[in-house]
Design a protein around this motif. Structure first.
Motif, PDB file in Angstrom:
ATOM      1  N   MET A  60       0.807  -1.218   0.000  1.00  0.00           N
ATOM      2  CA  MET A  60       0.000   0.000   0.000  1.00  0.00           C
ATOM      3  C   MET A  60       0.841   1.270   0.000  1.00  0.00           C
ATOM      4  SD  MET A  60      -3.007  -1.100  -0.246  1.00  0.00           S
ATOM      5  CE  MET A  60      -3.898   0.427  -0.024  1.00  0.00           C
ATOM      6  N   GLU A  61       2.141   1.129  -0.168  1.00  0.00           N
ATOM      7  CA  GLU A  61       3.036   2.277  -0.049  1.00  0.00           C
ATOM      8  C   GLU A  61       2.694   3.388  -1.032  1.00  0.00           C
ATOM      9  OE1 GLU A  61       7.795   3.166   0.564  1.00  0.00           O
ATOM     10  OE2 GLU A  61       7.106   1.156   0.025  1.00  0.00           O
ATOM     11  N   GLU A  62       2.363   3.040  -2.264  1.00  0.00           N
ATOM     12  CA  GLU A  62       2.102   4.064  -3.277  1.00  0.00           C
ATOM     13  C   GLU A  62       0.799   4.819  -3.038  1.00  0.00           C
ATOM     14  OE1 GLU A  62       0.546   2.579  -7.214  1.00  0.00           O
ATOM     15  OE2 GLU A  62       1.293   0.668  -6.415  1.00  0.00           O
ATOM     16  N   HIS A  63      -0.105   4.246  -2.244  1.00  0.00           N
ATOM     17  CA  HIS A  63      -1.408   4.874  -2.014  1.00  0.00           C
ATOM     18  C   HIS A  63      -1.461   5.714  -0.742  1.00  0.00           C
ATOM     19  CE1 HIS A  63      -2.984   2.495  -5.278  1.00  0.00           C
ATOM     20  NE2 HIS A  63      -2.644   1.376  -4.670  1.00  0.00           N
ATOM     21  N   ALA A  64      -0.486   5.542   0.153  1.00  0.00           N
ATOM     22  CA  ALA A  64      -0.534   6.190   1.466  1.00  0.00           C
ATOM     23  C   ALA A  64       0.129   7.567   1.451  1.00  0.00           C
ATOM     24  CB  ALA A  64       0.162   5.310   2.497  1.00  0.00           C
TER      25      ALA A  64
END
Length: 202
Positions: free
Chosen positions: A175-179
Motif C-alpha cells: 500500500m506504499e504508493e497509495h498512502a
C-alpha cells in the motif's frame, strides 16, 4: 495543515515504531508485517493512538476512534436479523451524509440483512458509520481480498482528505504508493522473534 497525532517513537521489547506525524487530510499506513505478533501489536497500538493507553512519546491533538467490527449474535440474527437501517440508527450520526454512503452500492438497501453482506461492503458500512461520528480513525482491513482491500482503502482516503485523518494498521506491504506516509515496524534484533511465523499443517 493541523496536526492530529505525534509519535516520537514507540519501543517495546521486540520492536520499534519509528516517529511520524499525522496531519489533517492524511492517511498513514503502519506496516506491521504478518505473523503471530500481529493481533497483539494491533491492539496495543490502536489503544495508544485512540488514547486508551497513555504513552510518553505519543501526543494526541484530536480524539481518534478505532473502527470496530460487526459482531454477530447467532441467536439474535436467527430470530431478529440486523438490517443496515438498524445498524446505522445505532452506530452512525444520521445527520451526516456519510451515514447514507453505503447506499451508493445499488445492491444494498435499508432492509438488507448484514449477515448476508459480503466482507467488503460490511467493512465499509462500519467505516462509514464511524466516520460519520468522528473524522479521525484507526482501522484495519483483514479478511478482504485484494480488490476489496484496495477499494475500501481508497474510499477512506477520499473521505479523510477533506479534514479528517486515518491510520491503517496493516500486515501487507503493497500500500506504499497509495498512502500519505508508509511507516514500517522495525525489529529490535533485526529480524522477527523466533517462532513468530504462522504454521500451516495439512
Amino acid at each position: 495543515m493541523k496536526v492530529v497525532l505525534e509519535n516520537k517513537g514507540i519501543k517495546t521489547d521486540t520492536y520499534y515504531i519509528p516517529p511520524f506525524v499525522l496531519h489533517e487530510g492524511e492517511i498513514i499506513v503502519l506496516y506491521l508485517y504478518n505473523g503471530k505478533h500481529l493481533y497483539d501489536t494491533e491492539i496495543f497500538l490502536r489503544n495508544i493512538f485512540c488514547g486508551k493507553i497513555k504513552h510518553e512519546n505519543v501526543i494526541l491533538h484530536r480524539k481518534m476512534t478505532y473502527v470496530e467490527y460487526f459482531k454477530r449474535s447467532y441467536f439474535r440474527d436467527t430470530f431478529f436479523p440486523l438490517t443496515v437501517k438498524r445498524f446505522l440508527k445505532k452506530n452512525a450520526n444520521l445527520k451526516s451524509s456519510l451515514s447514507q454512503k453505503i447506499f451508493e452500492d445499488k445492491w444494498i438497501k435499508p432492509e438488507t440483512k448484514i449477515e448476508r453482506m459480503a466482507g467488503t461492503p460490511r467493512r465499509l458500512l462500519a467505516l462509514y458509520a464511524t466516520l460519520s461520528k468522528n473524522k479521525d480513525i484507526v482501522f484495519d482491513l483483514p479478511a478482504l481480498d485484494w480488490q476489496g482491500y484496495e477499494f475500501a482503502f481508497k474510499k477512506v482516503k477520499e473521505i479523510v482528505k477533506d479534514g479528517g485523518s486515518a491510520i491503517l494498521l496493516d500486515g501487507f506491504a503493497n500500500m506504499e504508493e497509495h498512502a500519505s506516509k508508509f511507516i514500517t515496524l522495525e525489529w529490535n534484533a533485526g529480524h522477527p522473534p523466533e517462532g513468530n511465523e504462522f504454521e500451516f499443517n495439512f
